[in-house]
Scaffold this active site. Structure first.
Site, short mmCIF file in Angstrom:
data_model
loop_
_atom_site.label_atom_id
_atom_site.label_comp_id
_atom_site.label_asym_id
_atom_site.label_seq_id
_atom_site.Cartn_x
_atom_site.Cartn_y
_atom_site.Cartn_z
N GLU A 113 -11.84 107.01 -4.50
CA GLU A 113 -10.47 107.41 -4.18
C GLU A 113 -9.62 106.17 -4.38
O GLU A 113 -9.78 105.19 -3.66
CB GLU A 113 -10.33 107.88 -2.73
CG GLU A 113 -10.57 109.36 -2.54
CD GLU A 113 -12.05 109.67 -2.49
OE1 GLU A 113 -12.75 108.94 -1.78
OE2 GLU A 113 -12.50 110.60 -3.17
N ASP B 150 -1.66 106.76 7.60
CA ASP B 150 -2.67 105.70 7.57
C ASP B 150 -2.55 104.76 8.75
O ASP B 150 -1.46 104.46 9.22
CB ASP B 150 -2.55 104.91 6.28
CG ASP B 150 -3.13 105.68 5.10
OD1 ASP B 150 -4.33 106.00 5.16
OD2 ASP B 150 -2.39 106.00 4.16
N TYR C 181 -11.18 118.00 1.03
CA TYR C 181 -11.31 116.76 1.80
C TYR C 181 -11.08 117.12 3.26
O TYR C 181 -9.97 117.44 3.65
CB TYR C 181 -10.26 115.75 1.31
CG TYR C 181 -10.36 114.35 1.88
CD1 TYR C 181 -10.66 114.12 3.22
CD2 TYR C 181 -10.13 113.24 1.07
CE1 TYR C 181 -10.73 112.84 3.73
CE2 TYR C 181 -10.20 111.95 1.59
CZ TYR C 181 -10.49 111.76 2.92
OH TYR C 181 -10.56 110.49 3.44
#
Lengths: 280, 410
Positions: free
Chosen positions: A53, A64, A179
């Site tokens: 990725e 994040d 995912y």
């Protein structure tokens, strides 16, 4: 609708045949600088990464945690851009036509680049899919549908908060693989217990035939072993990026140890991917 | 994807789009949460009991309606149109922010949430949120850029006194946009128990519309208040408000968007000038992009990386703007202008001396632009400016500058 890249298809077919779970490694393109980043990328497959990725740096990565935020800023401070990310991928593809690379990031740099121009450039560079964090199914017309029209998989994140009512909508235009974000939170937090991950993957598999990769919070070979015993692949990001961080000199630049530290860490993680002991 | 809207006031469409702007650009983890907030908001909006409760707190706690005041000495000073102030600086906590906070806190309570997250820049929204949380016995966490924590110590102290936890954010540049990133990250992790009170008309749908609705009391009051001064049916000729994210402006403008004869002007912060790289004028100096859950005009570089905003006013120091403003600009309904740091400081001093009202730096931008146009307007023209906050919070930063400019001499 079933779109996938030949490389992703082949990877998941091989994994299934060898009864092994895959290891996906996240790194931010251009972290800490372009040259080092490319060297890491080129070394990842031999170190045991089945899939990469490749993070497209963004100034405001709202999903994040601190490690990947810092990686983005390091890359940007050293001149990274969406164009340089695609150049790094092109350079990687010159030597490696096998390892799937999925581009992962946020929508604004792509929107700024231009959706059509980006899709052409990403396909030319050899991308195998897109994971765009801030494009939920409600905004599929923006990039997901145009990507699928060009044959580029759009990998969707499913999360613990994606309930059964919502799951079909989330999976509808998903391709390549799903995912599964194993924790309700940002990247870089604690690992999810294996039984919870198993239950989640089982729930997803009821709704889709696509492979399921699990990420967020996976840090060690033991975590990888636990996750790949229940999912098709495990994805490690923050812990890899922290290896880069820990190898830098006081001014934040790469050292001789940077590439080696990352690759040996990935080799350790890869020991967790043997789903069952080889026969004989 | 974008739906044509029949009137200027009927947006957004069901997906939160104002023309091409707005939307829900958030991670999947957040989607179920914002859908929950939307559902709860739509139910509350149609529930007279919610309206009654909101009304009670507006009247008896915030102190609404805020007065409409004819600024006679400024009117005489400028020598043109008549200037009225909508005095939202007289609200409890000293700014318009509390209008929205009260609405969202009541909604959170209705949804059974007992813990509140908020972001703040200058600290006004943080103080308003800490206030409502104290009132309702809710836990409160305020995310604030580390740089702003340092610059805005009095507001940090107020929040702590009110029982809130102030969390300094060091990621990115440590200012408002980073505080919002961090608040969103926290919300993702604590969604089951926490409600996120966004302080301006930004964020993912339904926030821009919801915050606007809670702030629209400003314009709604103005309609009847002006009639008391100027006679039945008299509408303002020009409305002026400052824009950071744009919540005080949307609150003033929205009830008048479909009155075509009303001219509407938003004033962005030009910092050192919109032709420099030190400003916060997203419309004048930015281009459309996606940040914090919506598409709007953003300050960004060629690569789509968000750049830092600059304004002397911490409340306007944001690289984006509410998506409804982006749409109102592109549709031509609202005109957007700007005022520099220096012009705002001059207006700050002028208003203090001539009206005995110390305005916040934010509305000082609106007053600075008002001063540029009002002299050329006829005496029977009515300008209403939103005086959306009081300036006590700014004194420490402003006084040395006013001294340097020679504006403190008597």
């Amino acid at each position: 609708m079933s779109y996938t890249s030949a490389r992703l298809q082949k990877l998941f077919d091989n994994l299934q045949q060898s009864e092994r779970g895959g290891l996906g490694i996240f790194v931010t393109a251009g972290d800490p600088d372009r040259q080092t980043s490319l060297a890491i990328l080129k070394g990842l497959p031999a170190a045991g990464a089945d899939m990469i990725e490749l993070g497209m740096p963004f100034s405001d990565p709202m999903a994040d945690g601190p490690s990947i935020q810092a990686a983005s800023l390091r890359a940007l401070n050293n001149g990274a851009s969406l164009a340089s990310t695609l150049e790094i991928l092109t350079a990687f593809r010159a030597d490696d036509q096998v390892t799937p690379v999925v581009l992962m990031g946020y929508y604004n740099p792509i929107y700024s680049y231009g959706v059509d121009a980006f899709l052409s450039a990403a396909i030319d560079a050899g991308a195998d899919g897109l994971i765009i964090v801030d494009l939920p199914p409600e905004e599929d017309n923006e990039l997901c549908i145009p990507a699928l029209d060009r044959g580029l998989p759009f990998v969707r994140l499913a999360t613990p908060t994606t309930n059964d009512q919502r799951l079909p909508a989330v999976l509808k235009n998903t391709s390549g693989f799903v995912y599964y974000v194993s924790i309700t939170g940002i990247t870089g937090t604690a690992a999810v217990p294996r039984d919870l991950a198993a239950a989640a993957v089982k729930r997803l598999k009821k709704h889709t035939d696509l492979p399921v990769a699990v990420g967020f919070g996976i840090k060690t070979a033991e975590d990888v072993a636990a996750i790949t015993s229940v999912a098709d692949a495990a994805i490690v990001g923050s812990a890899v990026v922290e290896q880069i961080r820990d190898s830098l000199d006081p001014s934040g630049q790469a050292t001789n140890a940077t590439v080696e530290n990352v690759l040996s860490f990935v080799a350790t993680l890869a020991t967790g991917t043997q789903r069952s002991a080889p026969a004989g | 994807m974008s739906t044509h809207l029949n009137t200027f006031s009927s947006g957004p469409d069901e997906n939160g789009h104002f023309g091409n702007f707005g939307g829900r650009f958030v991670a999947e983890t957040l989607m179920p949460l914002i859908l929950d907030v939307e559902k709860a908001y739509l139910e509350a909006r149609d529930d007279p009991a919610f309206e009654d409760e909101f009304e009670y707190y507006k009247q008896h706690y915030i102190g609404r309606p805020s007065p409409l005041f004819l600024a006679a000495r400024l009117t005489a000073h400028f020598g043109g149109a008549k200037l009225y102030f909508k005095r939202d600086e007289l609200n409890h906590t000293g700014a318009h922010k509390i209008n929205n906070v009260m609405g969202q806190a009541l909604l959170a309570r209705r949804m059974g949430k007992t813990k509140i997250i908020a972001e703040t820049g200058a600290g006004q929204h943080g103080v308003a949120t800490a206030t409502a949380c104290a009132l309702f016995g809710m836990e409160c966490e305020v995310y604030m850029g580390a740089e702003d924590v340092r610059r805005q110590k009095p507001n940090v102290d107020r929040m702590r006194l009110l029982g809130a936890t102030v969390v300094p954010v060091t990621s990115g540049s440590g200012t408002l946009k980073d505080a919002m990133n961090e608040a969103l990250r926290t919300w993702v992790a604590k969604a089951e128990t926490h409600f996120y009170i966004i302080g301006t008309v930004a964020g993912p749908h339904p926030y821009p519309a919801m915050v606007r609705d809670f702030q629209s009391v400003i314009g709604e009051e103005l309609r009847w208040q002006l009639e008391a001064f100027e006679g039945a049916g008299r509408l303002p000729d020009t409305l002026i408000a400052c824009i950071g994210g744009g919540s005080n402006a949307m609150g003033l403008f929205h009830p008048f968007l479909d009155d075509e004869e009303v001219e509407i002007i938003g004033v962005e912060a030009a910092g050192h000038g919109v032709d420099t790289d030190q400003h916060a004028a997203s419309l004048a100096g930015g281009r459309p992009g996606i940040l914090h859950g919506n598409r709007t005009y953003l300050l960004q570089n060629d690569d789509g990386q968000i750049t830092e905003a600059h304004s002397i006013s911490a409340g306007l120091d944001y690289p984006g703007i509410g998506p409804e403003h982006a749409w109102l600009r592109d549709s031509g309904r609202v005109r957007y202008e700007s005022a520099t740091d220096t012009e705002a400081l001059e207006a700050f001093a002028l208003c203090s001396r001539l009206e005995g009202i110390i305005p916040a730096l934010e509305p000082s931008h609106a007053l600075a632009y008002t001063g540029k146009i009002i002299a050329d307007l006829p005496a029977d023209h009515i300008v209403v400016m939103n005086l959306c906050g009081r300036g006590d919070k700014d004194l420490e930063a402003v006084l040395p500058l006013l001294d340097e400019m020679g504006l403190l001499e008597v």
